[in-house]
Motif scaffolding. Structure first.
Motif, mmCIF file in Angstrom:
data_model
loop_
_atom_site.group_PDB
_atom_site.id
_atom_site.type_symbol
_atom_site.label_atom_id
_atom_site.label_comp_id
_atom_site.label_asym_id
_atom_site.label_seq_id
_atom_site.Cartn_x
_atom_site.Cartn_y
_atom_site.Cartn_z
ATOM 1 N N MET A 1 0.822 -1.195 0.000
ATOM 2 C CA MET A 1 0.000 0.000 0.000
ATOM 3 C C MET A 1 0.871 1.266 0.000
ATOM 4 O O MET A 1 0.517 2.236 -0.650
ATOM 5 C CB MET A 1 -0.926 -0.048 1.213
ATOM 6 N N GLU A 2 2.002 1.230 0.717
ATOM 7 C CA GLU A 2 2.894 2.399 0.744
ATOM 8 C C GLU A 2 3.395 2.741 -0.649
ATOM 9 O O GLU A 2 3.460 3.908 -1.027
ATOM 10 C CB GLU A 2 4.084 2.149 1.671
ATOM 11 N N LYS A 3 3.752 1.694 -1.388
ATOM 12 C CA LYS A 3 4.244 1.895 -2.760
ATOM 13 C C LYS A 3 3.166 2.576 -3.604
ATOM 14 O O LYS A 3 3.449 3.510 -4.359
ATOM 15 C CB LYS A 3 4.635 0.550 -3.353
ATOM 16 N N LEU A 4 1.924 2.121 -3.457
ATOM 17 C CA LEU A 4 0.812 2.705 -4.210
ATOM 18 C C LEU A 4 0.628 4.171 -3.841
ATOM 19 O O LEU A 4 0.468 5.012 -4.725
ATOM 20 C CB LEU A 4 -0.478 1.930 -3.962
ATOM 21 N N PHE A 17 -3.824 10.999 -0.182
ATOM 22 C CA PHE A 17 -4.331 9.695 -0.600
ATOM 23 C C PHE A 17 -4.452 8.734 0.574
ATOM 24 O O PHE A 17 -5.170 7.755 0.499
ATOM 25 C CB PHE A 17 -3.427 9.087 -1.682
ATOM 26 N N GLY A 18 -3.742 9.012 1.663
ATOM 27 C CA GLY A 18 -3.777 8.130 2.818
ATOM 28 C C GLY A 18 -5.104 8.135 3.551
ATOM 29 O O GLY A 18 -5.476 7.142 4.170
ATOM 30 N N THR A 19 -5.846 9.239 3.489
ATOM 31 C CA THR A 19 -7.081 9.327 4.268
ATOM 32 C C THR A 19 -8.334 9.642 3.449
ATOM 33 O O THR A 19 -9.427 9.336 3.890
ATOM 34 C CB THR A 19 -6.961 10.411 5.364
ATOM 35 N N GLU A 63 -7.271 2.845 -0.947
ATOM 36 C CA GLU A 63 -7.646 1.472 -0.599
ATOM 37 C C GLU A 63 -8.455 0.825 -1.720
ATOM 38 O O GLU A 63 -8.233 -0.335 -2.071
ATOM 39 C CB GLU A 63 -8.442 1.445 0.705
ATOM 40 N N ALA A 64 -9.377 1.580 -2.317
ATOM 41 C CA ALA A 64 -10.177 1.052 -3.423
ATOM 42 C C ALA A 64 -9.282 0.749 -4.627
ATOM 43 O O ALA A 64 -9.458 -0.287 -5.287
ATOM 44 C CB ALA A 64 -11.273 2.037 -3.808
ATOM 45 N N ILE A 65 -8.332 1.615 -4.896
ATOM 46 C CA ILE A 65 -7.395 1.386 -6.002
ATOM 47 C C ILE A 65 -6.542 0.159 -5.709
ATOM 48 O O ILE A 65 -6.324 -0.692 -6.577
ATOM 49 C CB ILE A 65 -6.519 2.631 -6.252
ATOM 50 N N PHE A 66 -6.081 0.040 -4.465
ATOM 51 C CA PHE A 66 -5.277 -1.108 -4.049
ATOM 52 C C PHE A 66 -6.068 -2.408 -4.220
ATOM 53 O O PHE A 66 -5.548 -3.394 -4.746
ATOM 54 C CB PHE A 66 -4.835 -0.930 -2.592
#
Length: 75
Positions: A1-4, A17-19, A63-66
């Motif tokens: 997730m960090e990479k994304l 993007f984190g929140t 999160e949705a993209i991940f």
């Protein structure tokens, strides 16, 4: 997730993007941003995002993209 998150920051460094969970719904990302994100995903993860998957629900949050990426990698 960090990479994304890092990749997404490369597209738009002014977005948290984190929140944020309403990236599309609130117009934070426009269609050009989404095309850029799809290209980054294609390049970085070596997957193709089908047009049918380019819907607001898949791009409203990191999160949705991940989850989209994970789903496509499993197919």
């Amino acid at each position: 997730m960090e990479k994304l998150i890092e990749l997404l920051q490369g597209v738009r460094d002014d977005v948290d993007f984190g929140t944020c969970t309403t990236l599309v719904d609130e117009g934070i990302l426009d269609s050009f941003d989404i095309v850029e994100i799809v290209n980054v995903i294609d390049d970085e993860y070596d997957i193709e995002v089908p047009a049918i998957e380019i819907i607001p629900e898949n791009f409203n949050s990191a999160e949705a993209i991940f989850n989209l990426i994970q789903r496509l990698l499993e197919e």
